[in-house]
Structure formats: structure tokens, C-alpha cells
Design a protein around this motif. Structure first.
Motif, PDB file in Angstrom:
ATOM      1  N   THR A  21       0.829  -1.201   0.000  1.00  0.00           N
ATOM      2  CA  THR A  21       0.000   0.000   0.000  1.00  0.00           C
ATOM      3  C   THR A  21       0.864   1.252   0.000  1.00  0.00           C
ATOM      4  OG1 THR A  21      -1.747  -1.198   1.196  1.00  0.00           O
ATOM      5  CG2 THR A  21      -1.834   1.213   1.238  1.00  0.00           C
ATOM      6  N   PHE A  22       1.912   1.239   0.812  1.00  0.00           N
ATOM      7  CA  PHE A  22       2.797   2.408   0.907  1.00  0.00           C
ATOM      8  C   PHE A  22       3.532   2.634  -0.416  1.00  0.00           C
ATOM      9  CE2 PHE A  22       6.788   4.522   2.109  1.00  0.00           C
ATOM     10  CZ  PHE A  22       6.291   5.611   2.818  1.00  0.00           C
ATOM     11  N   THR A  24       2.655   1.644  -3.392  1.00  0.00           N
ATOM     12  CA  THR A  24       1.689   2.074  -4.403  1.00  0.00           C
ATOM     13  C   THR A  24       1.449   3.580  -4.292  1.00  0.00           C
ATOM     14  OG1 THR A  24       0.597  -0.093  -4.439  1.00  0.00           O
ATOM     15  CG2 THR A  24      -0.672   1.797  -5.235  1.00  0.00           C
ATOM     16  N   SER A  25       1.359   4.071  -3.050  1.00  0.00           N
ATOM     17  CA  SER A  25       1.143   5.507  -2.843  1.00  0.00           C
ATOM     18  C   SER A  25       2.320   6.338  -3.327  1.00  0.00           C
ATOM     19  CB  SER A  25       0.880   5.799  -1.360  1.00  0.00           C
ATOM     20  OG  SER A  25       2.076   5.733  -0.593  1.00  0.00           O
ATOM     21  N   LYS A  26       3.483   5.697  -3.450  1.00  0.00           N
ATOM     22  CA  LYS A  26       4.679   6.395  -3.928  1.00  0.00           C
ATOM     23  C   LYS A  26       4.849   6.279  -5.443  1.00  0.00           C
ATOM     24  CE  LYS A  26       6.126   7.826   0.088  1.00  0.00           C
ATOM     25  NZ  LYS A  26       6.185   9.278   0.409  1.00  0.00           N
ATOM     26  N   GLY A  27       3.884   5.655  -6.106  1.00  0.00           N
ATOM     27  CA  GLY A  27       3.910   5.613  -7.565  1.00  0.00           C
ATOM     28  C   GLY A  27       4.482   4.355  -8.178  1.00  0.00           C
ATOM     29  N   ALA A  45      -6.127  -2.572  -2.719  1.00  0.00           N
ATOM     30  CA  ALA A  45      -4.957  -1.733  -2.430  1.00  0.00           C
ATOM     31  C   ALA A  45      -3.950  -1.763  -3.576  1.00  0.00           C
ATOM     32  CB  ALA A  45      -4.297  -2.191  -1.135  1.00  0.00           C
ATOM     33  N   GLU A 222       8.188   1.922   5.371  1.00  0.00           N
ATOM     34  CA  GLU A 222       9.074   3.074   5.191  1.00  0.00           C
ATOM     35  C   GLU A 222      10.531   2.635   5.062  1.00  0.00           C
ATOM     36  OE1 GLU A 222       6.318   6.291   7.683  1.00  0.00           O
ATOM     37  OE2 GLU A 222       8.008   5.279   8.656  1.00  0.00           O
ATOM     38  N   TYR A 225      11.000   1.204   1.557  1.00  0.00           N
ATOM     39  CA  TYR A 225      11.056   2.316   0.595  1.00  0.00           C
ATOM     40  C   TYR A 225      12.445   2.967   0.600  1.00  0.00           C
ATOM     41  CZ  TYR A 225       9.951   6.887  -1.457  1.00  0.00           C
ATOM     42  OH  TYR A 225       9.947   8.025  -2.234  1.00  0.00           O
TER      43      TYR A 225
END
Length: 269
Positions: A21-22, A24-27, A45, A222, A225
């Protein structure tokens, strides 16, 4: 280059879902895996595909599906796993084999499946999700520690074997985080009259309390990432509460028997 394509095993819940999910939110383009996507009809998600880490053919199909759709596979996050507790003497051997198949052999099979593609495309990254528990033999969690410790060592070896291929191989080692791992964990039964009965039951309660009061798995997302965006990530990346990470420092500097005493005191054994 277009956005990175990421494959996360065990992506339908827990740490895997948080990571997916994280990212995906970052592209990023994220594919998560689960043994049975039909069990998650409302999951939106990111895309879920079928993969069972204990089934080599399903691994090959999933990797081929991602490459066929995207033309590449940039990052593998080897996250699928299961928990196990029990006295070493009393844990059924079929359960020992099963947890090694899931936590160790499975991730190795997935790495074998993605390495040719990453080598062909000139680079990629593999992040193995191990555990802080993999750095030490924990009482009544010895087999879980052993599977995660083995995966950590394989990570070290594979980095050296593949150093000329442009593939970054590292691990992230979570401590306790609030996920549903306890629901899927195998607990060897507390046997009435067993010499381990009282201490094992007490330790299981302590383990469950630790999970119930644990942190948000977004911290692991995090960390992943950050690893993806580092040119030279560290080999070992522990993530957790201060004392969990500090326990690894103590493990390296204290005499073995003193460290063992600290663990015994923590579990009140």
C-alpha cells in the motif's frame, strides 16, 4: 525509466499489505501475492496474483505473469512467512518441515525464479523480510528463529555470488509489529504434565502480549522504501522498537552467557 515494478510475496495482509500500500502511494507498480486471491474479493490496495511459496510451479507462473504484463521486474520483496512456537523437543516434525518450507525454502525458490530476469535486464533488487528473532535463538521460538536466521545467511551469501550482476540483495528484519501473524501461527499444544508445560504457556502469553502492543507495520514499509532508493543499502536493516534493535547490539558485545541471562529474564524463565 518508467516506475519500478515490485513483487511482494504474502501481500494480502500484515506487513506485506502495509508495504504494498505504501509503495503504491509512492507511484510504484505493485503486485502482491496470495495463495488464493478468491479469498480477497474486496482487496483493492494493489493487484493480487496467485502464488504459493511452497509450489515452485506457481512461483514460476507468477513471475512470468508480472514480466509478461510489465516487461520487467525491478524489486522482489520476499515477505511471505508464518510463525511457529513450541518446545523443540515436543514440536511435531511435520510442522518443523512446513515452517522451513514457508520461511526458508519458499523464499529461496522465489529468488531463483526472479534472478534470471533481473540479470537479463541488467539489474534489480531483492529484499528478504527476515526478523530480529533471526539473530538469536529464542526460547520456544527456536524453529522460527532458525528459519529467519537461515534466510539472513543466504542473503549474505547471495550478495557475494551475484555482485557482478547489478542486483542489490539485502534484508529487512522487523521486530514486533501489530499484524495478524498470531492468528496464522502454529502453536505446539501445551501438553498437560509436560516438563515444559508452565514455562511454555507463560512464554506464549508473553509473545502474544508483545504482538498486541506492537508498533505500526508502516515503519517496515518506510524502511523498505528507503532501501529501494539507496544505491548501496546495508546488508542488515533491523526495524522495531529501540530495545529490540538494541538487543542486537548487546548480542554482539556481551558474553554469550550474560546475553542468555538477559533473554531468560525477559521471558521470566
Amino acid at each position: 525509466m518508467d516506475r519500478k515494478v515490485i513483487l511482494i510475496t504474502g501481500g494480502s495482509s500484515g506487513i506485506g499489505k502495509a508495504i504494498g500500500t505504501f509503495l503504491t502511494s509512492k507511484g510504484y507498480k505493485v503486485y502482491g501475492t496470495t495463495r488464493n486471491p478468491h479469498n480477497h474479493p474486496d482487496f483493492d490496495a494493489f493487484e493480487l496474483i496467485q502464488l504459493d511459496v511452497k509450489d515452485v510451479e506457481s512461483i514460476q507462473r507468477a513471475v512470468s505473469e508480472v514480466v509478461s504484463k510489465e516487461g520487467r521486474l525491478d524489486v522482489l520483496i520476499n515477505n511471505a512467512g508464518k510463525g511457529i512456537t513450541g518446545p523443540i523437543e515436543e514440536t511435531p516434525h511435520e510442522e518443523i518441515l512446513d515452517v522451513f518450507d514457508t520461511n526458508f525454502h519458499g523464499p529461496v525458490h522465489v529468488m531463483k525464479a526472479v534472478l534470471p530476469q533481473m540479470r537479463q535486464q541488467g539489474g534489480g533488487a531483492i529484499i528478504n523480510v527476515t526478523s530480529i528473532a533471526g539473530y538469536m535463538g529464542l526460547p520456544f521460538r527456536g524453529f522460527y528463529s532458525a528459519t529467519k536466521g537461515a534466510l539472513g545467511l543466504i542473503t549474505e551469501a547471495l550478495r557475494m555470488e551475484t555482485k557482478d550482476f547489478g542486483i542489490s540483495i539485502t534484508n529487512v528484519a522487523p521486530g514486533d509489529f501489530a499484524t495478524n501473524i498470531a492468528a496464522g501461527r502454529y502453536h505446539a499444544p501445551v501438553l498437560q504434565g509436560s516438563p515444559y508445560e508452565d514455562k511454555y504457556a507463560q512464554t506464549v502469553d508473553s509473545i502474544n502480549d508483545d504482538v498486541n502492543s506492537a508498533g505500526d507495520p508502516i515503519k517496515v514499509a518506510e524502511a523498505v522504501y528507503k532501501i529501494i532508493n539507496q544505491k548501496r543499502p546495508k546488508v542488515h536493516n533491523p526495524v522495531g522498537a529501540f530495545m529490540q534493535k538494541f538487543s542486537l547490539v548487546l548480542k554482539n558485545i556481551l558474553p554469550d552467557k550474560l546475553y542468555e541471562k538477559l533473554l531468560l529474564n525477559h521471558y521470566k524463565l
